[in-house]
Design an enzyme around this catalytic site. Structure first.
Site, PDB file in Angstrom:
ATOM      1  N   TYR A 139       0.832  -1.214   0.000  1.00  0.00           N
ATOM      2  CA  TYR A 139       0.000   0.000   0.000  1.00  0.00           C
ATOM      3  C   TYR A 139       0.863   1.260   0.000  1.00  0.00           C
ATOM      4  CZ  TYR A 139      -2.266   4.001   2.118  1.00  0.00           C
ATOM      5  OH  TYR A 139      -2.673   5.281   2.402  1.00  0.00           O
ATOM      6  N   ALA A 140       1.804   1.335   0.945  1.00  0.00           N
ATOM      7  CA  ALA A 140       2.646   2.529   1.045  1.00  0.00           C
ATOM      8  C   ALA A 140       3.484   2.715  -0.210  1.00  0.00           C
ATOM      9  CB  ALA A 140       3.537   2.427   2.275  1.00  0.00           C
TER      10      ALA A 140
END
Length: 331
Positions: A139-140
């Site tokens: 995600y990051a």
């Protein structure tokens, strides 16, 4: 003024839309309702569909040629889910995001406010926008990748981008029109509220971090303050990023002060007037000491600073948690 808000049926996007309405700005909302809520767009200008759907974007701009800017809040955001489905996350957060940018440029919309994330940073204190990236999850990494792509695109097109990197949003719309729609939140305050409502003990994960009391540290910012920052970014866009100047600018959004887990527990007890049972446990895989930002750039360029306290954010989150079943239909 009109703004296009993608992901405008989710927690952050719908709260920004509410703030826009209160400030005399008309939000035009695009959301596929995969995680967003139809209740959050009732009575608002709403288009259901995918941000990568070029024909739909063209229709929105035919219907609303006076859209001033786009605020992009559309993303998948659950870290464990991103580990299980990295391809899905890169598709949603990067591939479809770039398709959206292509459609916006075709329609002459060159002002883009991106809903960024502080998850791209390493742990640290008073983190500035120039700090190196250290994303620890798919995600990051999608957020970091899309930021890099946006910066590249501004170098060869008319696109101008303000990226607002959030730290830890809490609270709800003060009028309780919208709030966190997730039934099982994984962030600290959400878990704390769930355990409090259930009469269960709250786990403090890790107590030997290099912080003032050994517990992890985060920056908790009221979502209503985040919404105000987006409005400031839209209204001051051409001042902050004039066409003749730099075309890409990241800005941190937070309180600028860290709160440890033990301090969060104390603030929670101050709001409820009751002790919160808690227990100590080991850190989870992927945890770190935490981080909080410098917000000098937001203060200077957006003339923005948070006005709500940690206790106000906790109180708003508790009020939303209590009222949500009356607002979200199937609950």
């Amino acid at each position: 003024m009109k703004v296009l808000i993608t992901g405008g049926a989710g927690f952050i996007g719908s709260t920004i839309a509410s703030a826009c309405l209160d400030e005399g700005i008309e939000p035009v909302i695009l959301d596929d309702l995969s995680t967003g809520r139809p209740e959050f767009v009732a009575g608002r200008t709403f288009y259901r569909g995918d941000i990568a759907d070029g024909e739909l974007i063209d229709r929105i701009f035919r219907d609303h040629p006076d859209i001033h800017a786009t605020i992009n809040c559309a993303a998948r955001i659950v870290v464990p889910e991103s580990v299980a489905d990295p391809l899905g996350y890169y598709d949603a957060n990067v591939t479809k995001g770039l398709a959206l940018v292509t459609h916006l440029l075709r329609n002459g919309c060159h002002r883009f406010v991106f809903s960024g994330s502080a998850s791209i940073y390493d742990a640290g204190q008073a983190i500035t926008e120039d700090a190196p990236f250290k994303p620890l999850s798919p995600y990051a990494r999608t957020k970091a990748a899309f930021e890099g792509a946006l910066e590249d695109v501004t170098g060869g097109t008319d696109l101008r981008v303000i990226t607002l990197r959030y730290f830890n949003p809490i609270g709800a719309d003060p009028k309780l029109r919208t709030g966190l729609q997730t039934t099982r939140p994984t962030h600290a305050l959400g878990v704390m509220i769930d355990r409090y409502r259930a009469g269960e003990s709250f786990p403090v994960t890790g107590t030997d971090w290099p912080t003032r009391d050994g517990s992890g540290i985060r920056d908790y910012v009221h979502v209503w303050d985040l919404a105000a920052a987006h409005i400031a970014a839209v209204r001051r866009f051409d001042t902050v990023l004039p066409e003749a100047g730099p075309r890409y600018l990241p800005i941190n959004l937070g309180t600028g002060d860290g709160t440890t887990v033990f301090e969060l527990i104390k603030a929670f007890e101050d709001v409820t007037g009751e002790p919160l049972p808690h227990h100590l446990t080991v850190a989870r895989p992927g945890d770190n000491a935490g981080a909080y930002p410098s917000i000098d750039r937001a203060r200077t360029l957006l003339e923005w600073a948070p006005t709500h306290t940690l206790q106000e954010g906790i109180a708003a989150a508790l009020a939303w948690n209590k009222a949500r079943h009356t607002i979200l239909e199937e609950e």
